[in-house]
Design an enzyme around this catalytic site. Sequence first.
Site, PDB file in Angstrom:
ATOM      1  N   SER A  11      -6.054 -16.486   3.140  1.00 15.34           N
ATOM      2  CA  SER A  11      -6.486 -15.309   3.902  1.00 15.34           C
ATOM      3  C   SER A  11      -7.048 -14.208   3.016  1.00 15.34           C
ATOM      4  O   SER A  11      -7.891 -13.416   3.463  1.00 15.34           O
ATOM      5  CB  SER A  11      -5.318 -14.756   4.721  1.00 15.34           C
ATOM      6  OG  SER A  11      -4.235 -14.403   3.885  1.00 15.34           O
ATOM      7  N   ASP A 187      -0.023  -4.518   3.281  1.00 14.90           N
ATOM      8  CA  ASP A 187       1.136  -4.941   4.058  1.00 14.90           C
ATOM      9  C   ASP A 187       2.163  -5.667   3.194  1.00 14.90           C
ATOM     10  O   ASP A 187       2.949  -6.463   3.689  1.00 14.90           O
ATOM     11  CB  ASP A 187       0.694  -5.849   5.208  1.00 14.90           C
ATOM     12  CG  ASP A 187      -0.032  -7.101   4.733  1.00 14.90           C
ATOM     13  OD1 ASP A 187      -0.197  -7.263   3.500  1.00 14.90           O
ATOM     14  OD2 ASP A 187      -0.430  -7.924   5.573  1.00 14.90           O
ATOM     15  N   HIS A 190      -1.490  -8.541   1.516  1.00 11.50           N
ATOM     16  CA  HIS A 190      -2.948  -8.469   1.553  1.00 11.50           C
ATOM     17  C   HIS A 190      -3.437  -7.196   0.873  1.00 11.50           C
ATOM     18  O   HIS A 190      -2.668  -6.257   0.647  1.00 11.50           O
ATOM     19  CB  HIS A 190      -3.450  -8.561   2.995  1.00 11.50           C
ATOM     20  CG  HIS A 190      -3.158  -9.888   3.615  1.00 11.50           C
ATOM     21  ND1 HIS A 190      -2.076 -10.083   4.449  1.00 11.50           N
ATOM     22  CD2 HIS A 190      -3.782 -11.084   3.494  1.00 11.50           C
ATOM     23  CE1 HIS A 190      -2.057 -11.361   4.824  1.00 11.50           C
ATOM     24  NE2 HIS A 190      -3.063 -11.988   4.248  1.00 11.50           N
TER      25      HIS A 190
END
Length: 237
Positions: A11, A187, A190
């Site tokens: 991601s 977070d 990320h």
Amino acid sequence: MRPEIYLFGDSITETSFCEGGWGASLAHHFSRTVDVVLRGYSGYNTRWGLKVIEKVFPEVSRGGGAPLAVTVFFGANDACLPDRCSAFLHVPIHEYKQNLRSIVSFLKNRWPTTLVLLITPPPIDEEGRLRNPYSENPLGLPERTNEASGAYAKACVDVARECGSPVVDIWKKMQNISDWQRICLSDGLHLTQSGNKIVFEEVVARLREEGLSLETLPVDLPQIAEIDPNDPLKSFS
């Protein structure tokens, strides 16, 4: 066709084309010289990445030739703890290392001239992970820890050394910054725009060290300063 740089990872790679993302910055940086191609897959670990790699990188690439470089950015999911809420993402560290070796080997066998650049997982802010859970967390414990991420980062660096590949150690780099938990991470995992900027700058620096830079790569088509205002079309013949 312009040469290409592929970004392969989880991601943190998939979201790298967001505003201020490291992939978007890389595309802007090489805007007249290289096409930056995104191949990021949220939630993926090296086990899954290795499973799909032939689909991700078919024998004939988009441009028909070998890419200049491929970044390989896995480890954040592999490093999930095996007894916490994201245990299905966990890959044991010995397998993580072997998977990385296999990914590098696949890419080098497919494209012997292609530079393979490894990127370590980032540091983890455990309090940030507790504030921003991705799934139900009945234990109330972070699914990732900075200690575990550091072990996988070291493993990534070790594999890069074994394979003779350059590496960006963002786990170490980001922790050189005071208050890195807030400045670099959105977070607990990320990247913020500041965190993305670090990855971008480190990737550009490693590519430059390997001979891939704006100074060494040809520009696509004549630049405006090279066009004769009295006979513009002459520049395109």
